[in-house]
Write a protein that holds these residues in place. Structure first.
Motif, short mmCIF file in Angstrom:
data_model
loop_
_atom_site.label_atom_id
_atom_site.label_comp_id
_atom_site.label_asym_id
_atom_site.label_seq_id
_atom_site.Cartn_x
_atom_site.Cartn_y
_atom_site.Cartn_z
N ALA A 43 11.05 -1.72 -32.98
CA ALA A 43 9.82 -2.51 -32.81
C ALA A 43 9.98 -3.53 -31.70
N ASN A 44 11.16 -4.12 -31.59
CA ASN A 44 11.46 -5.05 -30.50
C ASN A 44 11.38 -4.34 -29.15
N GLN A 45 11.93 -3.12 -29.10
CA GLN A 45 11.90 -2.34 -27.86
C GLN A 45 10.47 -2.06 -27.40
N ASP A 46 9.60 -1.73 -28.34
CA ASP A 46 8.20 -1.47 -27.98
C ASP A 46 7.60 -2.68 -27.26
N LEU A 47 7.92 -3.87 -27.72
CA LEU A 47 7.38 -5.08 -27.11
C LEU A 47 8.00 -5.35 -25.74
N LEU A 48 9.27 -4.98 -25.56
CA LEU A 48 9.87 -5.11 -24.23
C LEU A 48 9.14 -4.22 -23.23
N TRP A 49 8.81 -3.00 -23.64
CA TRP A 49 8.06 -2.12 -22.74
C TRP A 49 6.68 -2.70 -22.43
N GLN A 50 6.08 -3.34 -23.41
CA GLN A 50 4.80 -4.00 -23.15
C GLN A 50 4.98 -5.12 -22.13
N GLY A 51 6.09 -5.85 -22.24
CA GLY A 51 6.40 -6.91 -21.27
C GLY A 51 6.61 -6.38 -19.87
N ALA B 125 10.29 6.23 -19.91
CA ALA B 125 9.05 5.82 -19.24
C ALA B 125 8.01 6.93 -19.29
N ARG B 126 8.42 8.16 -19.03
CA ARG B 126 7.46 9.26 -19.04
C ARG B 126 6.91 9.49 -20.44
N ARG B 127 7.76 9.28 -21.45
CA ARG B 127 7.30 9.43 -22.83
C ARG B 127 6.23 8.39 -23.17
N ARG B 128 6.33 7.24 -22.53
CA ARG B 128 5.40 6.15 -22.81
C ARG B 128 4.23 6.11 -21.83
N GLY B 129 4.11 7.13 -20.98
CA GLY B 129 2.95 7.22 -20.12
C GLY B 129 3.07 6.56 -18.77
N HIS B 130 4.26 6.15 -18.40
CA HIS B 130 4.47 5.57 -17.07
C HIS B 130 4.84 6.67 -16.09
N ASP B 131 4.77 6.34 -14.80
CA ASP B 131 5.15 7.32 -13.78
C ASP B 131 6.28 6.76 -12.92
N LEU B 132 6.74 7.57 -11.98
CA LEU B 132 7.88 7.17 -11.16
C LEU B 132 7.54 6.03 -10.21
N THR B 133 6.26 5.82 -9.93
CA THR B 133 5.87 4.65 -9.15
C THR B 133 6.24 3.37 -9.90
N ASP B 134 6.01 3.36 -11.21
CA ASP B 134 6.40 2.22 -12.03
C ASP B 134 7.92 2.04 -11.99
N VAL B 135 8.65 3.14 -12.15
CA VAL B 135 10.11 3.06 -12.16
C VAL B 135 10.62 2.52 -10.83
N ALA B 136 10.05 2.98 -9.72
CA ALA B 136 10.46 2.48 -8.41
C ALA B 136 10.19 0.99 -8.27
N ARG B 137 9.08 0.53 -8.83
CA ARG B 137 8.77 -0.90 -8.76
C ARG B 137 9.79 -1.71 -9.57
#
Length: 447
Positions: free
Chosen positions: A293-301, A347-359
């Protein structure tokens, strides 16, 4: 200068988004990002990577190389090979766990001399802030360190003691005076002392270790740091955030104009406390891996920008120090080579793309360190690239890792994202696991 190389892909991550492009490179610098079907200049070599994604080379601003002094734990040769294999083209070495620590200009020169011929990727250095070295901070800044690391709780090594609040204020005031950056291991020692201590055969249980490093220790330390930064006008950076409880504090401080940035790490974003077996101290780090649950909030951050970047906190040791005892085992996770696929898988599981990862893993850490030539695919930047097959998977085999001691919390995991090649200033330094000879440069702030 004349273009000598064109790197072409149907998917290039640029500041304007992902597009098919041909990257023209001259003398190790990106000369232009051209349309995909642009003519190759006369005399230039074409490298077409097909549908593999070209990211800006990753920048890892949190690496413990431990060389010299504890080279049996890690070294510049092995650490930078692991970095290159994992798509990292620039790293900044932490000032502790090596002997001597990087706390004076003379010690910095020792570190640079050791690294100079061994670095496979571009390498810079953080300085250290200790209770008794305020006088050394400006000279280190002038010598080119990228900022200064301090601990607010015991560091784990005697030669790098923590700062109390008065000592933190003195160092912050000095650093703010010349426009520097303080990066902070933020756990409050009083909260740690008040937490349940591991004893009575509980040391094999991860739950006991987790209870000994409670979220309140991070939250309190970060609140105190924000107050100090606000009062002194200092620029500060929170290292390896694991407590999601601190996110509202940080967001409010940013909104107020406090000069604070924050990182988290692959292990906090991909591993959870619930899955750590008893005695599995390859998962031990400080602050600790926390609950799902803590991890989910880190991804939100991350998604909302409260957390700025993702870096490894690669902190290895010899295998014998990872005893099955959470009380005494060395705390650190080795992930230089695996950070990109680990983060991309989640990231891909959570709906992010590689543009996010590069940032998160290239652009933002480059900006943190002031590396103006790194972190983006655009004209004038260094021709540093990580080429990735994002849909290919592999299972982590410790025997295939490049870092010196092949202990990893990711052993046996199947991850997405195979790094097919890594390029440093227009030269291929890794090609499907085959590494070139060292060609990294030593970096200094603003140079």
């Amino acid at each position: 200068m004349d273009v000598n190389l064109v790197l072409r892909s149907t998917r290039v991550i640029t500041p304007e988004g992902t597009r098919a492009a041909s990257i023209a490179i001259a003398g190790g610098t990106i000369a232009a990002v051209l349309p995909y079907d642009a003519d190759v200049p006369a005399g230039a070599r074409l490298e077409d990577v097909g549908d593999d994604v070209v990211l800006p080379g990753l920048v890892d601003t949190h690496v413990h190389v431990n060389d010299p002094g504890r080279t049996e734990w890690e070294g510049f040769w092995t650490a930078t090979r692991a970095a290159a294999a994992g798509g990292i083209t620039t790293l900044i070495d932490m000032p502790l766990n090596s002997l001597p620590p990087t706390t004076t200009v003379d010690h910095l020169r020792v570190k640079q001399d050791v690294a100079r011929t061994k670095a496979h990727v571009d390498t810079g250095f953080w300085g250290g802030a200790l209770p008794d070295n305020v006088k050394d901070l400006r000279p280190l800044h002038d010598a080119g360190v990228f900022g200064f690391k301090c601990f607010l709780s015991p560091s784990g090594v005697d030669e790098f003691p923590q700062l109390d609040q008065d000592q933190l204020a003195a160092s912050l005031a000095e650093i703010a005076g010349f426009g520097g950056l303080m990066i902070v291991h933020a756990e409050d020692p009083h909260e740690l002392a008040a937490a349940p201590q591991m004893s009575g055969g509980k040391a094999v249980e991860y739950a006991a270790f987790l209870a000994s490093r409670p979220r309140v220790a991070e939250n309190t330390a970060i609140e105190n740091l924000i107050n100090q930064a606000r009062r002194l006008g200092a620029r500060v950076h929170v290292l390896h955030l694991s407590s999601s409880d601190a996110l509202p504090l940080i967001a409010a401080a940013k909104a107020e104009g406090v000069r604070i940035t924050v990182e988290s790490c692959p292990h906090f974003l991909t591993l959870t406390a619930e899955e750590v077996p008893d005695g599995a101290t390859e998962f031990k780090c400080c602050p600790p891996i926390r609950e799902e649950a803590n991890q989910d909030l880190l991804w939100q951050g991350l998604a909302d920008g409260t957390i700025d970047c993702i870096v490894s906190d690669h902190s290895p040791s010899t295998a014998d120090l990872k005893t099955p005892d959470f009380a005494s085992a060395w705390g650190g996770i080795s992930s230089l080579q695996l950070g990109l696929p680990a983060i991309w898988t989640e990231a891909r599981r959570r709906g992010h793309d590689l543009t996010d990862v590069a940032r998160w893993m290239s652009e933002a850490p480059a900006r943190l360190a002031g590396l103006a030539r790194k972190g983006g695919i655009e004209a004038g930047r260094d021709a540093d690239f990580a080429v990735v097959d994002p849909d290919a998977t592999f299972t982590v085999d410790p025997a295939e890792l490049q870092h010196r001691n092949r202990v990893t919390a990711y052993a046996g995991r199947t991850l997405y994202g195979v790094v097919t090649s890594t390029w440093l200033r227009g030269e291929r330094i890794a090609d499907r696991g085959t590494l070139a000879e060292p060609s990294g440069r030593l970096l200094e702030r603003n140079n």
